[in-house]
Design a protein around this motif. Structure first.
Motif, PDB file in Angstrom:
ATOM      1  N   ARG A  59     -27.267 -10.400   3.984  1.00 42.36           N
ATOM      2  CA  ARG A  59     -27.396  -9.057   4.555  1.00 42.36           C
ATOM      3  C   ARG A  59     -26.731  -8.039   3.646  1.00 42.36           C
ATOM      4  NH1 ARG A  59     -27.783  -7.385  10.343  1.00 42.36           N
ATOM      5  NH2 ARG A  59     -26.618  -5.483  10.701  1.00 42.36           N
ATOM      6  N   ASN A  63     -25.122  -2.435   5.818  1.00 42.36           N
ATOM      7  CA  ASN A  63     -25.728  -2.545   7.144  1.00 42.36           C
ATOM      8  C   ASN A  63     -24.675  -3.034   8.149  1.00 42.36           C
ATOM      9  OD1 ASN A  63     -27.462  -2.768   9.279  1.00 42.36           O
ATOM     10  ND2 ASN A  63     -28.872  -4.205   8.307  1.00 42.36           N
ATOM     11  N   PRO A  64     -24.133  -2.136   8.985  1.00 41.84           N
ATOM     12  CA  PRO A  64     -22.998  -2.511   9.837  1.00 41.84           C
ATOM     13  C   PRO A  64     -23.385  -3.468  10.959  1.00 41.84           C
ATOM     14  CG  PRO A  64     -23.781  -0.317  10.400  1.00 41.84           C
ATOM     15  CD  PRO A  64     -24.569  -0.752   9.205  1.00 41.84           C
ATOM     16  N   LEU A 117     -18.281   3.183   7.948  1.00 41.13           N
ATOM     17  CA  LEU A 117     -18.643   4.338   8.772  1.00 41.13           C
ATOM     18  C   LEU A 117     -17.485   4.719   9.708  1.00 41.13           C
ATOM     19  CD1 LEU A 117     -22.232   3.186   9.793  1.00 41.13           C
ATOM     20  CD2 LEU A 117     -21.651   4.957   8.132  1.00 41.13           C
ATOM     21  N   SER A 119     -17.996   5.302  12.717  1.00 46.70           N
ATOM     22  CA  SER A 119     -18.470   4.903  14.046  1.00 46.70           C
ATOM     23  C   SER A 119     -18.359   3.390  14.205  1.00 46.70           C
ATOM     24  CB  SER A 119     -19.929   5.326  14.209  1.00 46.70           C
ATOM     25  OG  SER A 119     -20.702   4.792  13.146  1.00 46.70           O
ATOM     26  N   ALA A 121     -20.289   0.173  16.658  1.00 51.46           N
ATOM     27  CA  ALA A 121     -21.342  -0.174  17.617  1.00 51.46           C
ATOM     28  C   ALA A 121     -20.811  -1.282  18.523  1.00 51.46           C
ATOM     29  CB  ALA A 121     -22.593  -0.646  16.873  1.00 51.46           C
ATOM     30  N   ILE A 185     -30.196   0.531  20.971  1.00 53.68           N
ATOM     31  CA  ILE A 185     -28.989   1.133  20.385  1.00 53.68           C
ATOM     32  C   ILE A 185     -28.992   2.632  20.677  1.00 53.68           C
ATOM     33  CG2 ILE A 185     -27.623   1.536  18.302  1.00 53.68           C
ATOM     34  CD1 ILE A 185     -28.815  -0.912  17.050  1.00 53.68           C
ATOM     35  N   ARG A 198     -32.417   2.647  18.217  1.00 51.96           N
ATOM     36  CA  ARG A 198     -33.351   1.514  18.195  1.00 51.96           C
ATOM     37  C   ARG A 198     -33.837   1.276  19.619  1.00 51.96           C
ATOM     38  NH1 ARG A 198     -31.107  -4.190  16.135  1.00 51.96           N
ATOM     39  NH2 ARG A 198     -30.025  -4.223  18.139  1.00 51.96           N
ATOM     40  N   ALA A 222     -28.969   5.527  11.525  1.00 58.93           N
ATOM     41  CA  ALA A 222     -27.919   4.631  11.057  1.00 58.93           C
ATOM     42  C   ALA A 222     -28.425   3.861   9.855  1.00 58.93           C
ATOM     43  CB  ALA A 222     -27.541   3.663  12.163  1.00 58.93           C
ATOM     44  N   PRO A 223     -27.509   3.493   8.955  1.00 60.94           N
ATOM     45  CA  PRO A 223     -27.925   2.623   7.870  1.00 60.94           C
ATOM     46  C   PRO A 223     -28.432   1.312   8.469  1.00 60.94           C
ATOM     47  CG  PRO A 223     -25.539   2.972   7.862  1.00 60.94           C
ATOM     48  CD  PRO A 223     -26.096   3.789   8.957  1.00 60.94           C
ATOM     49  N   GLN A 225     -31.445   0.599   9.634  1.00 62.37           N
ATOM     50  CA  GLN A 225     -32.684   0.618  10.429  1.00 62.37           C
ATOM     51  C   GLN A 225     -33.830   0.532   9.428  1.00 62.37           C
ATOM     52  OE1 GLN A 225     -32.557   0.146  13.393  1.00 62.37           O
ATOM     53  NE2 GLN A 225     -30.644   0.900  14.149  1.00 62.37           N
TER      54      GLN A 225
HETATM   55  P1  AMP Z   1     -28.747  -5.894  13.861  1.00 63.60           P
HETATM   56  O1  AMP Z   1     -29.497  -5.906  12.598  1.00 63.60           O
HETATM   57  O2  AMP Z   1     -29.511  -6.324  15.057  1.00 63.60           O
HETATM   58  O3  AMP Z   1     -27.418  -6.532  13.755  1.00 63.60           O
HETATM   59  O4  AMP Z   1     -28.524  -4.356  14.158  1.00 63.60           O
HETATM   60  C1  AMP Z   1     -27.352  -3.723  14.009  1.00 63.60           C
HETATM   61  C2  AMP Z   1     -27.701  -2.301  13.823  1.00 63.60           C
HETATM   62  O5  AMP Z   1     -26.794  -1.522  14.597  1.00 63.60           O
HETATM   63  C3  AMP Z   1     -27.488  -1.830  12.408  1.00 63.60           C
HETATM   64  O6  AMP Z   1     -28.612  -2.051  11.624  1.00 63.60           O
HETATM   65  C4  AMP Z   1     -27.196  -0.359  12.587  1.00 63.60           C
HETATM   66  O7  AMP Z   1     -28.371   0.378  12.565  1.00 63.60           O
HETATM   67  C5  AMP Z   1     -26.585  -0.295  13.977  1.00 63.60           C
HETATM   68  N1  AMP Z   1     -25.144  -0.105  13.852  1.00 63.60           N
HETATM   69  C6  AMP Z   1     -24.220  -1.065  13.845  1.00 63.60           C
HETATM   70  N2  AMP Z   1     -23.008  -0.543  13.655  1.00 63.60           N
HETATM   71  C7  AMP Z   1     -23.177   0.772  13.545  1.00 63.60           C
HETATM   72  C8  AMP Z   1     -22.309   1.856  13.324  1.00 63.60           C
HETATM   73  N3  AMP Z   1     -20.988   1.678  13.189  1.00 63.60           N
HETATM   74  N4  AMP Z   1     -22.829   3.076  13.261  1.00 63.60           N
HETATM   75  C9  AMP Z   1     -24.133   3.276  13.400  1.00 63.60           C
HETATM   76  N5  AMP Z   1     -25.028   2.285  13.604  1.00 63.60           N
HETATM   77  C10 AMP Z   1     -24.554   1.054  13.673  1.00 63.60           C
END
Ligand code: AMP
Ligand code: MG
Length: 312
Positions: A59, A63-64, A117, A119, A121, A185, A198, A222-223, A225
Motif C-alpha cells: 500500500r 494512503n492513511p 494528515l 485528521s 479516521a 466515510i 466514500r 482524502a488521499p 480514494q
Molecule cells: P481503505 O482503503 O478501505 O483502508 O480506506 C481507507 C480510506 O479512508 C483511505 O483511503 C482514506 O481515503 C480514508 N482515510 C483514512 N484516514 C484518513 C484521514 N486521516 N483523513 C482523511 N481520510 C482518511
C-alpha cells in the motif's frame, strides 16, 4: 517449503479470539472479521506493526488507515469531538460508518497511520468478534481491507489468503461478512455538517435522515480514494446485458451470468456477493469480465462506486 512462513487460519471461537488478542498485542498482523470486509489489523500505536501492514499490502504510504476503536470514549483519545460529533457517533456506531475528524495533537498513534494528515479516521465496527478483540486489547487497531493494494477486497478467509498468504500471521475465521462493502466515510466539516468521502452501507439506525447521506455525490478529497481499486486483475466492462466471447459474466436480477450478484435483484444480497463474484472472475480462465447493470439506489451507490473503480 523451507523458510516459507505459513499463515494460520483459526475459527473465531474462544480459543481463536484469545490467540488473536495475543498475536495482536505482540505486534502481529491478524486478518479479522468485520461486518464490512475482513480487515488486516495491527496495533495502531506501534510503528513496526503499522509498517508491516503497508508492506504486506504493498500500500502506498500516503494512503492513511482507518483506526478501529472499542468505544466513543476511546475515540476521544484520538480525535477532537464536539457535542454534535459525539451525538452523531453514538447514533451510527457500532456500524459501517467511518468518521474523519481532527486528530488530537497528543494522539498516541503511529505516524504512518494518518499518513502525516491532521485528521484521523475512526470507526467502531458492528461485528461482535471485532469489538470483543478491541475491548480485550484496550488498544485501537488500524485495519485496512485484508488484500493486496488495488485488488478485490476480501469477504471470506479464502479471499484473504488469495493475496496475503504468508504475509499475515493469522486469519480469524467467522464466515462471510454480512455487509460486503467497505464502510461509508464521512468527513466532519464543523457545525453539524458532514461530507461523504466514500459511499458505503450506512445503516440509518432508526430510519432517520442518515440514509440519504450515502447518496450524495461522491467527492474525492482524502488521499487514497484512488480511481483504480478493487480490481480482479483483468479488464472489466460495466452495464453489460450479455457476455461477449472471452468474458466472465457477473449477473444481476434478470441478467444471468457465470455467477450472479443477486438473481432476485436484491441490493443487500448484491453487496454481500460483490467481492465473491469478483474473486470468481479473477480466478476464472476467461481473460475479461462483464458485469450487469446495478441500480444506483441505497447500497447500490456503494456497489456502483466499487464497480467503477474495479473497471478503471
Ligand atoms: P481503505 O482503503 O478501505 O483502508 O480506506 C481507507 C480510506 O479512508 C483511505 O483511503 C482514506 O481515503 C480514508 N482515510 C483514512 N484516514 C484518513 C484521514 N486521516 N483523513 C482523511 N481520510 C482518511
Ligand atoms: Mg481496501
Amino acid at each position: 517449503m523451507v523458510g516459507k512462513k505459513i499463515t494460520e487460519v483459526r475459527q473465531a471461537d474462544k480459543a481463536g479470539v484469545d490467540y488473536a488478542v495475543e498475536v495482536l498485542r505482540g505486534g502481529g498482523l491478524v486478518a479479522i472479521p468485520t461486518e464490512t470486509v475482513y480487515g488486516l489489523a495491527a496495533r495502531a500505536d506501534c510503528d513496526p506493526a503499522i509498517a508491516r501492514i503497508y508492506a504486506a499490502k504493498g500500500r502506498p504510504s500516503f494512503n492513511p488507515l482507518i483506526v478501529h476503536v472499542a468505544s466513543v470514549e476511546q475515540a476521544m483519545d484520538f480525535a477532537e469531538m464536539d457535542e454534535a460529533v459525539v451525538a452523531f457517533a453514538r447514533k451510527v456506531w457500532p456500524g459501517p460508518v467511518t468518521l474523519v475528524l481532527p486528530r488530537k495533537a497528543d494522539a498516541k498513534l503511529a505516524a504512518a497511520v494518518t499518513a502525516g494528515l491532521g485528521s484521523v479516521a475512526l470507526r467502531i465496527p458492528g461485528h461482535d468478534i471485532a469489538r470483543e478483540i478491541l475491548m480485550r486489547l484496550g488498544i485501537p487497531l488500524a485495519a485496512p481491507s485484508a488484500n493486496a493494494s488495488g485488488f478485490t477486497s476480501p469477504t471470506t478467509p479464502a479471499h484473504v489468503l488469495a493475496t496475503l498468504e504468508d504475509k499475515v500471521d493469522l486469519v480469524l475465521d467467522a464466515g462471510p461478512c454480512e455487509r460486503g462493502v467497505e464502510s461509508t466515510i464521512l468527513k466532519y466539516l464543523g457545525e453539524g455538517q458532514w461530507q461523504t468521502l466514500r459511499a458505503g452501507p450506512l445503516a440509518a439506525p432508526d430510519g432517520g435522515s442518515l440514509a440519504s447521506i450515502g447518496e450524495q455525490p461522491h467527492q474525492i478529497e482524502a488521499p487514497g480514494q484512488m480511481a483504480s481499486h478493487y480490481s480482479p486483475g483483468k479488464p472489466v466492462r460495466l452495464a453489460a446485458l450479455s457476455p461477449e466471447p472471452g468474458e466472465f459474466m457477473i449477473g444481476f436480477g434478470e441478467v444471468a451470468g457465470d455467477c450472479t450478484l443477486s438473481a432476485a435483484g436484491d441490493l443487500d444480497e448484491a453487496a454481500r456477493q460483490l467481492y465473491a463474484c469478483l474473486h470468481l472472475a479473477a480466478a476464472s480462465a476467461k481473460p475479461r469480465v462483464a458485469i450487469a447493470p446495478v441500480p444506483a439506489t441505497g447500497i447500490g451507490v456503494a456497489i456502483n462506486d466499487r464497480l467503477r473503480r474495479a473497471a478503471a
